[in-house]
Scaffold this motif. Structure first.
Motif, mmCIF file in Angstrom:
data_model
loop_
_atom_site.group_PDB
_atom_site.id
_atom_site.type_symbol
_atom_site.label_atom_id
_atom_site.label_comp_id
_atom_site.label_asym_id
_atom_site.label_seq_id
_atom_site.Cartn_x
_atom_site.Cartn_y
_atom_site.Cartn_z
ATOM 1 N N LEU A 223 -9.257 -4.495 -1.633
ATOM 2 C CA LEU A 223 -7.794 -4.522 -1.526
ATOM 3 C C LEU A 223 -7.217 -3.183 -1.085
ATOM 4 O O LEU A 223 -6.048 -3.106 -0.696
ATOM 5 N N VAL A 224 -8.011 -2.117 -1.116
ATOM 6 C CA VAL A 224 -7.569 -0.830 -0.573
ATOM 7 C C VAL A 224 -7.483 -0.916 0.948
ATOM 8 O O VAL A 224 -6.675 -0.239 1.575
ATOM 9 N N ASN A 225 -8.303 -1.766 1.535
ATOM 10 C CA ASN A 225 -8.326 -1.934 2.993
ATOM 11 C C ASN A 225 -7.213 -2.895 3.395
ATOM 12 O O ASN A 225 -7.305 -4.101 3.175
ATOM 13 N N ARG A 226 -6.168 -2.360 3.996
ATOM 14 C CA ARG A 226 -4.991 -3.164 4.364
ATOM 15 C C ARG A 226 -5.328 -4.316 5.301
ATOM 16 O O ARG A 226 -4.589 -5.303 5.361
ATOM 17 N N ALA A 227 -6.424 -4.207 6.041
ATOM 18 C CA ALA A 227 -6.807 -5.268 6.967
ATOM 19 C C ALA A 227 -7.302 -6.525 6.252
ATOM 20 O O ALA A 227 -7.453 -7.574 6.874
ATOM 21 N N THR A 228 -7.524 -6.456 4.933
ATOM 22 C CA THR A 228 -8.056 -7.607 4.200
ATOM 23 C C THR A 228 -6.982 -8.441 3.514
ATOM 24 O O THR A 228 -7.302 -9.418 2.850
ATOM 25 N N HIS A 229 -5.717 -8.037 3.630
ATOM 26 C CA HIS A 229 -4.645 -8.794 2.980
ATOM 27 C C HIS A 229 -3.338 -8.547 3.714
ATOM 28 O O HIS A 229 -3.241 -7.674 4.575
ATOM 29 N N ASP A 230 -2.326 -9.334 3.351
ATOM 30 C CA ASP A 230 -1.019 -9.182 3.993
ATOM 31 C C ASP A 230 0.085 -8.871 2.983
ATOM 32 O O ASP A 230 1.258 -9.141 3.234
ATOM 33 N N PHE A 231 -0.273 -8.291 1.842
ATOM 34 C CA PHE A 231 0.745 -7.874 0.887
ATOM 35 C C PHE A 231 1.512 -6.695 1.466
ATOM 36 O O PHE A 231 0.921 -5.737 1.962
ATOM 37 N N ALA A 232 2.826 -6.775 1.386
ATOM 38 C CA ALA A 232 3.683 -5.781 2.029
ATOM 39 C C ALA A 232 3.733 -4.471 1.255
ATOM 40 O O ALA A 232 3.658 -4.464 0.030
#
Length: 191
Positions: free
Chosen positions: A14-23
């Motif tokens: 979840l530190v990797n922004r490319a794995t999710h779209d939470f703003a």
């Protein structure tokens, strides 16, 4: 989005922004916890989890869960318990936040076995996130505050098994490989 929306603290993929779209994810620290690779009876590979450790602080990211709609994140993190962590998280967001961290429950941890390797594609995603958010020093702190590097790592880069795998740059790949070599990690080829 409301002022009372809860947040999660991510310390792995979840530190990797490319794995999710939470703003609007923000860097944060979690005190009293460390990361560990653990085996469970829930998956055929090792998990990265947070475990209590009074003497440790780990870096990660917090992000808002709009409308307290945890469904998608709970599905992604289905093998973990969502644990309240508000008092343990330091962050740059003004005000008191309701923050949770996902952790594999103690009763699910099993003994070490080569039947449950760490996926290299998973390590790659996590380290890429730390390099991008916290730089080389932060990625080195990731390795230093994570236990379980004595487990076998399965080199699945050619055909990634981790569902949120990402393409690493040559420099990112070299960084991961150098750090794993320095730790003396046993890496086996995927079959």
């Amino acid at each position: 989005m409301t002022p009372t929306d809860p947040y999660f603290f991510g310390y792995g993929s979840l530190v990797n922004r490319a794995t999710h779209d939470f703003a609007d994810p923000r860097p944060a620290t979690l005190t009293g916890w460390r990361r560990a690779w653990r085996h469970t009876d829930l998956r055929q590979v090792a998990f990265l989890t947070a475990i209590p450790d009074a003497g440790c602080t780990i870096e990660g990211m917090i992000a808002r869960v709009p409308g307290a709609d945890w469904a998608a994140l709970d599905e992604r993190e289905w093998a973990y318990d969502r644990v309240p962590a508000s008092d343990a998280v330091s962050h740059p967001v003004e005000g008191v936040l309701d923050i949770a961290v996902y952790a594999v429950p103690d009763h699910r941890h099993s003994g070490e076995t080569s039947d449950y390797p760490i996926l290299l594609s998973y390590v790659d995603v996590v380290v890429q996130g730390y390099l991008r958010e916290f730089g080389t020093a932060g990625a080195d702190r990731f390795f230093a505050t994570t236990e379980g590097w004595d487990l076998t790592i399965l080199n699945d880069r050619a055909e990634p098994r981790y569902p949120r795998h990402q393409q690493l740059s040559a420099d990112e790949t070299a960084f991961v490989d150098e750090r794993l070599a320095a730790l003396g990690v046993r890496i086996v080829a995927a079959e």
